[in-house]
Design a protein around this motif. Sequence first.
Motif, PDB file in Angstrom:
ATOM      1  N   PRO A 119     -40.693  51.556  29.044  1.00 45.42           N
ATOM      2  CA  PRO A 119     -41.392  50.266  29.088  1.00 45.42           C
ATOM      3  C   PRO A 119     -41.863  49.859  30.479  1.00 45.42           C
ATOM      4  CG  PRO A 119     -39.450  50.109  27.699  1.00 45.42           C
ATOM      5  CD  PRO A 119     -39.393  51.437  28.365  1.00 45.42           C
ATOM      6  N   GLU A 120     -41.223  50.358  31.538  1.00 46.21           N
ATOM      7  CA  GLU A 120     -41.602  49.974  32.893  1.00 46.21           C
ATOM      8  C   GLU A 120     -43.016  50.425  33.242  1.00 46.21           C
ATOM      9  OE1 GLU A 120     -38.737  51.763  35.400  1.00 46.21           O
ATOM     10  OE2 GLU A 120     -39.425  53.829  35.064  1.00 46.21           O
ATOM     11  N   GLU A 121     -43.619  51.285  32.438  1.00 44.87           N
ATOM     12  CA  GLU A 121     -44.997  51.691  32.664  1.00 44.87           C
ATOM     13  C   GLU A 121     -45.974  50.570  32.327  1.00 44.87           C
ATOM     14  OE1 GLU A 121     -46.008  55.422  30.864  1.00 44.87           O
ATOM     15  OE2 GLU A 121     -43.952  56.195  31.059  1.00 44.87           O
ATOM     16  N   VAL A 122     -45.498  49.558  31.592  1.00 45.57           N
ATOM     17  CA  VAL A 122     -46.384  48.480  31.144  1.00 45.57           C
ATOM     18  C   VAL A 122     -45.909  47.109  31.607  1.00 45.57           C
ATOM     19  CG1 VAL A 122     -47.436  47.377  29.119  1.00 45.57           C
ATOM     20  CG2 VAL A 122     -47.022  49.848  29.129  1.00 45.57           C
ATOM     21  N   VAL A 123     -44.603  46.872  31.582  1.00 42.31           N
ATOM     22  CA  VAL A 123     -44.071  45.546  31.917  1.00 42.31           C
ATOM     23  C   VAL A 123     -42.936  45.668  32.927  1.00 42.31           C
ATOM     24  CG1 VAL A 123     -44.706  44.446  29.739  1.00 42.31           C
ATOM     25  CG2 VAL A 123     -42.499  45.636  29.933  1.00 42.31           C
ATOM     26  N   GLU A 124     -42.633  44.535  33.598  1.00 45.21           N
ATOM     27  CA  GLU A 124     -41.503  44.437  34.507  1.00 45.21           C
ATOM     28  C   GLU A 124     -40.680  43.222  34.119  1.00 45.21           C
ATOM     29  OE1 GLU A 124     -42.422  44.770  38.743  1.00 45.21           O
ATOM     30  OE2 GLU A 124     -44.478  45.270  38.169  1.00 45.21           O
ATOM     31  N   GLU A 125     -39.398  43.242  34.483  1.00 44.14           N
ATOM     32  CA  GLU A 125     -38.554  42.072  34.227  1.00 44.14           C
ATOM     33  C   GLU A 125     -39.116  40.869  34.972  1.00 44.14           C
ATOM     34  OE1 GLU A 125     -34.455  42.765  35.025  1.00 44.14           O
ATOM     35  OE2 GLU A 125     -34.273  44.416  33.590  1.00 44.14           O
ATOM     36  N   GLY A 126     -39.230  39.757  34.278  1.00 42.85           N
ATOM     37  CA  GLY A 126     -39.809  38.551  34.859  1.00 42.85           C
ATOM     38  C   GLY A 126     -41.251  38.333  34.474  1.00 42.85           C
ATOM     39  N   ASP A 127     -41.940  39.356  33.920  1.00 40.03           N
ATOM     40  CA  ASP A 127     -43.330  39.193  33.490  1.00 40.03           C
ATOM     41  C   ASP A 127     -43.430  38.168  32.365  1.00 40.03           C
ATOM     42  OD1 ASP A 127     -44.324  40.958  35.280  1.00 40.03           O
ATOM     43  OD2 ASP A 127     -44.782  42.559  33.843  1.00 40.03           O
ATOM     44  N   VAL A 128     -44.489  37.368  32.383  1.00 43.70           N
ATOM     45  CA  VAL A 128     -44.830  36.514  31.252  1.00 43.70           C
ATOM     46  C   VAL A 128     -45.972  37.201  30.519  1.00 43.70           C
ATOM     47  CG1 VAL A 128     -45.667  34.255  30.513  1.00 43.70           C
ATOM     48  CG2 VAL A 128     -44.104  34.429  32.451  1.00 43.70           C
ATOM     49  N   VAL A 129     -45.765  37.499  29.243  1.00 49.58           N
ATOM     50  CA  VAL A 129     -46.741  38.267  28.470  1.00 49.58           C
ATOM     51  C   VAL A 129     -46.986  37.592  27.128  1.00 49.58           C
ATOM     52  CG1 VAL A 129     -46.086  40.445  29.565  1.00 49.58           C
ATOM     53  CG2 VAL A 129     -44.933  39.705  27.479  1.00 49.58           C
ATOM     54  N   PRO A 130     -48.159  37.815  26.515  1.00 49.49           N
ATOM     55  CA  PRO A 130     -48.408  37.298  25.166  1.00 49.49           C
ATOM     56  C   PRO A 130     -47.731  38.201  24.130  1.00 49.49           C
ATOM     57  CG  PRO A 130     -50.324  38.490  25.929  1.00 49.49           C
ATOM     58  CD  PRO A 130     -49.347  38.492  27.066  1.00 49.49           C
ATOM     59  N   LEU A 131     -47.100  37.615  23.144  1.00 46.66           N
ATOM     60  CA  LEU A 131     -46.361  38.384  22.145  1.00 46.66           C
ATOM     61  C   LEU A 131     -46.664  37.857  20.753  1.00 46.66           C
ATOM     62  CD1 LEU A 131     -42.944  38.409  24.039  1.00 46.66           C
ATOM     63  CD2 LEU A 131     -44.473  40.379  23.768  1.00 46.66           C
ATOM     64  N   LYS A 132     -46.782  38.777  19.832  1.00 49.77           N
ATOM     65  CA  LYS A 132     -46.998  38.414  18.441  1.00 49.77           C
ATOM     66  C   LYS A 132     -45.697  38.610  17.667  1.00 49.77           C
ATOM     67  CE  LYS A 132     -50.042  39.293  14.481  1.00 49.77           C
ATOM     68  NZ  LYS A 132     -51.213  40.060  13.996  1.00 49.77           N
ATOM     69  N   ILE A 133     -45.304  37.600  16.888  1.00 46.90           N
ATOM     70  CA  ILE A 133     -44.083  37.704  16.085  1.00 46.90           C
ATOM     71  C   ILE A 133     -44.412  38.526  14.841  1.00 46.90           C
ATOM     72  CG2 ILE A 133     -42.320  36.436  14.808  1.00 46.90           C
ATOM     73  CD1 ILE A 133     -42.794  34.085  16.675  1.00 46.90           C
ATOM     74  N   VAL A 134     -43.836  39.697  14.761  1.00 48.01           N
ATOM     75  CA  VAL A 134     -44.130  40.598  13.648  1.00 48.01           C
ATOM     76  C   VAL A 134     -43.008  40.625  12.621  1.00 48.01           C
ATOM     77  CG1 VAL A 134     -45.654  42.050  15.015  1.00 48.01           C
ATOM     78  CG2 VAL A 134     -43.207  42.568  14.944  1.00 48.01           C
ATOM     79  N   ARG A 135     -41.810  40.092  12.986  1.00 45.22           N
ATOM     80  CA  ARG A 135     -40.684  40.161  12.050  1.00 45.22           C
ATOM     81  C   ARG A 135     -39.628  39.124  12.445  1.00 45.22           C
ATOM     82  NH1 ARG A 135     -39.982  44.709  13.061  1.00 45.22           N
ATOM     83  NH2 ARG A 135     -38.155  44.728  14.434  1.00 45.22           N
ATOM     84  N   ILE A 136     -39.097  38.414  11.427  1.00 44.20           N
ATOM     85  CA  ILE A 136     -37.986  37.478  11.621  1.00 44.20           C
ATOM     86  C   ILE A 136     -36.879  37.879  10.650  1.00 44.20           C
ATOM     87  CG2 ILE A 136     -37.177  35.089  11.540  1.00 44.20           C
ATOM     88  CD1 ILE A 136     -39.997  34.165  12.102  1.00 44.20           C
ATOM     89  N   GLU A 137     -35.740  38.330  11.197  1.00 47.95           N
ATOM     90  CA  GLU A 137     -34.608  38.745  10.373  1.00 47.95           C
ATOM     91  C   GLU A 137     -33.542  37.654  10.427  1.00 47.95           C
ATOM     92  OE1 GLU A 137     -33.234  42.702  11.227  1.00 47.95           O
ATOM     93  OE2 GLU A 137     -35.210  43.315  11.947  1.00 47.95           O
ATOM     94  N   HIS A 138     -33.542  36.782   9.431  1.00 49.55           N
ATOM     95  CA  HIS A 138     -32.621  35.649   9.428  1.00 49.55           C
ATOM     96  C   HIS A 138     -31.166  36.106   9.292  1.00 49.55           C
ATOM     97  CE1 HIS A 138     -35.623  32.395   9.258  1.00 49.55           C
ATOM     98  NE2 HIS A 138     -36.352  33.259   8.569  1.00 49.55           N
ATOM     99  N   ASP A 139     -30.930  37.130   8.485  1.00 47.90           N
ATOM    100  CA  ASP A 139     -29.554  37.555   8.266  1.00 47.90           C
ATOM    101  C   ASP A 139     -28.947  38.209   9.497  1.00 47.90           C
ATOM    102  OD1 ASP A 139     -31.386  39.593   8.018  1.00 47.90           O
ATOM    103  OD2 ASP A 139     -30.161  40.752   6.596  1.00 47.90           O
ATOM    104  N   ARG A 140     -29.758  38.881  10.301  1.00 45.92           N
ATOM    105  CA  ARG A 140     -29.264  39.568  11.495  1.00 45.92           C
ATOM    106  C   ARG A 140     -29.595  38.816  12.779  1.00 45.92           C
ATOM    107  NH1 ARG A 140     -31.148  45.738  11.016  1.00 45.92           N
ATOM    108  NH2 ARG A 140     -29.546  45.967  12.622  1.00 45.92           N
ATOM    109  N   HIS A 141     -30.267  37.666  12.643  1.00 50.71           N
ATOM    110  CA  HIS A 141     -30.627  36.837  13.792  1.00 50.71           C
ATOM    111  C   HIS A 141     -31.417  37.651  14.823  1.00 50.71           C
ATOM    112  CE1 HIS A 141     -26.882  34.985  12.135  1.00 50.71           C
ATOM    113  NE2 HIS A 141     -27.672  33.940  12.117  1.00 50.71           N
ATOM    114  N   ARG A 142     -32.498  38.276  14.351  1.00 50.25           N
ATOM    115  CA  ARG A 142     -33.321  39.096  15.225  1.00 50.25           C
ATOM    116  C   ARG A 142     -34.797  38.746  15.063  1.00 50.25           C
ATOM    117  NH1 ARG A 142     -30.926  45.290  14.766  1.00 50.25           N
ATOM    118  NH2 ARG A 142     -28.855  44.872  15.650  1.00 50.25           N
ATOM    119  N   LEU A 143     -35.538  38.913  16.172  1.00 49.15           N
ATOM    120  CA  LEU A 143     -36.984  38.742  16.184  1.00 49.15           C
ATOM    121  C   LEU A 143     -37.643  40.053  16.583  1.00 49.15           C
ATOM    122  CD1 LEU A 143     -37.866  35.351  17.917  1.00 49.15           C
ATOM    123  CD2 LEU A 143     -38.184  35.957  15.545  1.00 49.15           C
TER     124      LEU A 143
END
Length: 503
Positions: A362-386
């Motif tokens: 992932p470091e080829e595209v993003v770095e820690e601290g970057d603000v990036v646009p993200l699309k929510i593709v999945r919400i797992e309510h039972d596992r509390h994951r996005l």
Amino acid sequence: MYHRDLRLGFGRGVDPSSIRRLVPTLTNQTTTAPAEEFDSMEALLASVEAQEPRQLRRGEVVEGTVMGVERDGILVDIGFKSEGVVPAGEMHSLGADPLTKVKPGDKVLVYVSNPETSEGQVGLSIDRARGEQGWRTLQERFENGDIFEAEITGYNKGGLLANVEGVNAFIPMSQVVGAKPGTDGTNPLSAQVGRELRLKVIEINRRRNRVILSERAALQEWRAEQKDRLLDELHEGEIRLGRITSIRNFGVFVDLGGADGLVHLSELSWDRNAQPEDLFKVGDEVNVFVMRIDQDTKKIALSIRRAAPEQWEQLITRYQVGDVVPGVITKLVAFGAFARLPGPVEGLVHVSELVDRRIGHPEEVVEEGDVVPLKIVRIEHDRHRLGLSLREARTEAMIRGWQFDQDGRVTEMPEDAAKLFPDEAISLAPRFEARKERAAEESRKAAAAATARQESRADDQQARAAMRDDQPVLTAMQAAMQQAQADLAQQQPDAAAETPADQ
């Protein structure tokens, strides 16, 4: 004196009738028992002896009744002609501030240390009355490795003092849990006086009057027993109440009642960016979710955030699948990047959801601290994951004002995203400028390389054209003969190379 004179008059040859005549007088002065009960000389003598105060001997242990509590000791009635006195220094076995532990009317067991003092009183000791039995008890506890509780009665520069079963014992500072010299010059041991500590005998020598106790050894053994018990009782998936005992940069330790479990930094809060010292302090009671129990290593993995799943549900209500929202990259891992959305709530951008091309990390595209646009593709309510995607958000993001370089890195974000993450926007400004300059430099290099390739191609074409112009024009027959000669010249070296091998 009447009784003693009477006893001296008794002896052989005494007329029994004279004894009977004395009975009424004796009973009127010494006892209320009916005269007819003394049917024999033995009975009368026994009655007379019962009225005499007996002589006390040093070393006797007798029971007495507290008659009064003075500043320097207590007065005890032991049925002797004089009162007994127990100095405060002989009462340590009662605990800290022993004079507050007794009151008039209490029954106490005392040791006769002096049958008659210079003041005409009886010197007594509560500590020594318990001491002899106490040594035997402590020896048994030492041999059996027993753990017991005792009250701290005092301290000195080397450790704590305790009186166990009437025996004075010492707890070195190295064996006191959490005993460290105070930075303000105060002695931390003073606060222990009056407390009940869990202790264990680690050394005993009756001849030298020496008993060494340890709180540390007792606590370690007790906690080991408690941990074994807890490991049998605990079940993965249950929620328990615990108390925070330690805070570290990698998480917090929580005592579940004799055994500590670790809440890793990632399991403290739904906001992964939160720091442990900002959320908790030592002594806080928290509900924890039991994640894993390792019976081999005796380690317990806990989670505070999973013990409150309703918090995650409340945070996620503002989002739906398909939303494009800004997020901060909080952590890079080999399989993707974690990102924190406004709220805060965290999700995962899988490595395959960063860009369209295949990348190794992932470091080829993003770095820690970057603000990036993200699309929510999945919400797992039972596992509390996005599940999040940068790749799918890029087209819509560019319409909203996001800019990217040729590698897919963000080089500029719109004003609305900067308002949601103002601190990050300020810190990212130099990073974005550096990316733009690097992209511009790479563009210049690419353009220069393209120009150089075009010029080189043009030069090659011109050179080939010039060569064609300089050579004479051959007829078809001449060209064929020239080619045949070239082929023959090529065949002759090959034949010459094969001749030695044939010979």
